[in-house]
Design a protein around this motif. Sequence first.
Motif, PDB file in Angstrom:
ATOM      1  N   UNK A 436     -25.030 -48.172 -38.672  1.00 26.64           N
ATOM      2  CA  UNK A 436     -25.055 -47.320 -40.195  1.00 26.64           C
ATOM      3  C   UNK A 436     -23.829 -46.955 -40.506  1.00 26.64           C
ATOM      4  N   UNK A 438     -20.770 -47.008 -42.607  1.00 26.09           N
ATOM      5  CA  UNK A 438     -20.271 -47.646 -43.770  1.00 26.09           C
ATOM      6  C   UNK A 438     -18.983 -47.376 -43.977  1.00 26.09           C
ATOM      7  N   UNK A 449     -25.075 -44.681 -43.744  1.00 25.63           N
ATOM      8  CA  UNK A 449     -26.253 -44.948 -44.563  1.00 25.63           C
ATOM      9  C   UNK A 449     -27.580 -44.436 -43.940  1.00 25.63           C
ATOM     10  N   UNK A 451     -31.131 -45.409 -43.437  1.00 25.07           N
ATOM     11  CA  UNK A 451     -32.035 -46.504 -43.413  1.00 25.07           C
ATOM     12  C   UNK A 451     -33.077 -46.376 -44.059  1.00 25.07           C
TER      13      UNK A 451
END
Lengths: 742, 237
Positions: A436, A438, A449, A451
């Motif tokens: 996740x 970024x 992020x 999900x």
Amino acid sequence: MSEQEKAGTDKPEKLWRKLGLSDHEYEVIVEQLGREPNPVELNMYSVMWSEHCSYKHSRSSLKLFPTDGPRVVQGPGENAGVVDIGDGYAAVFKIESHNHPSAVEPYQGAATGVGGILRDIYTMGAQPIAFLNSLRFGPPDNARGRYLFAGVVAGIGGYGNCVGIPTVGGEVYFEPCYRGNPLVNAMCVGVMPVERLVLGKACGEGNLVALAGARTGRDGIHGVTFASEELSDQSEKDRPAVQVGDPFLGKLLIDATLEAVDRKLVAGVQDLGGAGLTCALTETASRAGTGLEIDLEKVLLREEGLEPFEILTSESQERMLFIVEPQRLEELEGIFRHWELPLTVLGRVSSGKMVTVRYHGEIVAEVPAGSVAGGSPEYEPESREPAYIRELAAFDPLGLPPVKNRGKALLDLLSAPDVASKEWVWQQYDYMVRTCTLEGPGGDAAVLRLRGSGKALAVAVDGNGRHAYLDPRLGGMLAVAEATRNLSCSGAEPIGITDCLNFGNPEKPEMFWQFRQSVEGMAEACRVLEVPVVGGNVSFYNEVEDEAIYPTPVVGAVGLLEKADQHCGIGFCAEGNLICLIGPHHISLGGSQFLKTIHGRVAGSPAGIDLPGEKKLQAFLRRLVAGKLIMSAHDLSDGGLGVAVAESCLKGGTGAALDLPSSPRPDLDLFGEGPSRVLVSIRPADLGDVSKQAGEAGVRLSELGWTGGKKLEINCGGSRVVSLELEAMKKAYEEVFSWMMK
Amino acid sequence: MKFGVIVFPGSNCDLDAYHLVRDVLNERVEYVGYDRRLLGYYDVLILPGGFSYGDYLRSGAIAARTPVMEAVADFADRGGLVLGICNGFQALTEAGLLPGALCRNGSLQFRCRQVYVRVDNNSLPFTTLAAEGEVLRMPVAHGDGSYYAPPELLQELDRNGQVVFRYADQDGRTNTEANPNGSIDNIAGVSNRSGNVIGLMPHPERAGEIALGSEDGLVIFKSLIGHFQNREVVEDV
């Protein structure tokens, strides 16, 4: 303290003193209890009334923080703060110190710091998604310093990597004042559906109290008492007060606990951290206004022969307390069996407000939960401005001769351990697990992020001990401003902060003054920037042999990005873009990295902050990122414009040419520091739009130059002041630690 | 087709493999618990990364002795495709399903960073869509990733094309700088003799989306999907 004295089985005179309680506090205990406490009870009081657990010197100051806001679901007082992020979800986060344990056993001290803050997050029912950390050490110029630094980093990685939660960001600084007392502040961030929130409350008379996870041993006995004293050359012998972590068990405990919470099997959850079982029992009962009946012999032990007081105060890691309805017990046991984790019922929730502890049928302690967990006196310590404040503020850095070779000064700054790339550190952390991440470490803020939602969280941790030392109030403001500014640079709106306040002995008026000033500054910044404090931690007594650390307020900030794909990094990512500075030209060399690295001084006054201006700047930045009008944004901090532009070049792999106005002191322009300043790169076609919006927002925008080439060239009033190859800067910036830590 | 992701106590990249297969590749995928002795129907089994059993004895050593590993060995014996990533690779070597061993990194430190790997055998079901010598960018994150095999075994692996991936620079040259952990011959991944079981230390499942920095890892999963699509066509005829 000898084992016998700690044991409390004998009745030595004034045992309370040896347990770290004052005569006055003992009197208060007798008054609240209505009788003299027995030695087991006194042990329970002593750990819970330690500074670490009771916040007795800080509570009145912490009330200054704004803790409310439209998004706040849970403010301070629980295991972690909870902030609404929309769509029925919440972010859960907290930062905590593990300074003293790390000073005597760096690997385990740091590892259990990570394990402890992790438990605080999933105790609330949240899935942990990221770790951050803020570290301070003495200069890594000697073997002891490097041992502490390397051990702490390895310990953070050792725990975080194993549990599979990415360590995505942090900061590391080196100052002589942290030599004997390093700072290890660990932060964890989690996410959960709001409706899944479970609190640490022992609700419901007749509900069962179950202990799960690791067996209880002798590690960490009186760890909180140890954490509430100054360190000394005798502290090494307190190594048994440092707990030992088992991240594998920790990982299983997360999985099992979250499954139990998901299936709504538990009425309350509390992790066992500082002050162990005593804390978990008395806090859960006190929060719920209930009592508990506990059979202590049911606690699974690691070794034979632990005394009741040891079982009650052990800080063995990886343990959780559950409050469960009797009819749900079987299902809960099934989950823990699958993960091969022990779970034992210790007792039940009772009416009344007493925690009654039996050992093989005999009552060994009977105490009012609220008295142990919240009855400690609250102190208003004496406060006095230290003499050094005025002395150092009187120093004028511009009285120093200007530095002629600014290129060399820039290289020296880039290779200063405070500034240089911390890749040596974060390449030892798994910062990508859970896929996740970024934006990982090495930027202003990390971006994760969420999900399935299209959103993302940005997280950053910041604090500058030098600034807080020279001006604690301003230092507090700057820490809040910088942490939130870093979020805004990534495009995220700050939604809450957690703070870790690292200070010296609050019983000394000068130390308390530093603390109080810092808190006042932070509180004011939070109010103006409209960002609530939803939890945190105070670490006092960071002193060795009367030498205190710099007052070091550290801020962990969490921000929300509505669109995960619209986030901004710090690197110049293309050639031919305009480089602009957003924000005021109000800068100072006081307390700057330049003054420390080049002139070897920590003195002068840091530039002050215009908080409403800061707020405007941050809102403007977020609009630019959301409108995709800027290609990069980098907060100007240590080393000022010079270091920021070099970092943006190195991160993006692109050179830059700047033309600055002529100046009597190019070293001030290049390396002076001031808040509310951000370096951005803009596509030429967007400049008109950006200028217009800057005008409307009332934010100053200055064009400085262009990206491109493989060099950094800076002119001041037409004459060249810096000309450096990217390769040379890269070498200075990236190789320091691998060279130094060989 | 259907993937199975084995979950050992302490696995922590199970989620990442699962999401990649389900959300990026839109294929079917299920978790398979460590205590299962019988498998359902799967086309490909993934042994994910993590710290199974805390890696407390040797990395992957205890995982290799769990009930599910007997089922994995049966599956492999029957020609089933098995992909071990990081800790999964370590477990496969510990179980004797792959040759060689993984030792402590040369740096004696955990290492998390982007690396490049060169595809040295593109004739396996895992690599058919890659060009020979193609260079893939994907991350490593491990403490015990230094591959070792004795000289005779190395020669044999080479002869049989069992070295599937080597650490290389961006241009495909193997050298010390490109090697993140001191692996012998820059070996990043190997296969068994029959080519249906492979293991690699880098994480292709973390290199499946541009937003995460690379999508080069997809070639492995797409090769596998292609392998089954082709087979289905043949079977239909």
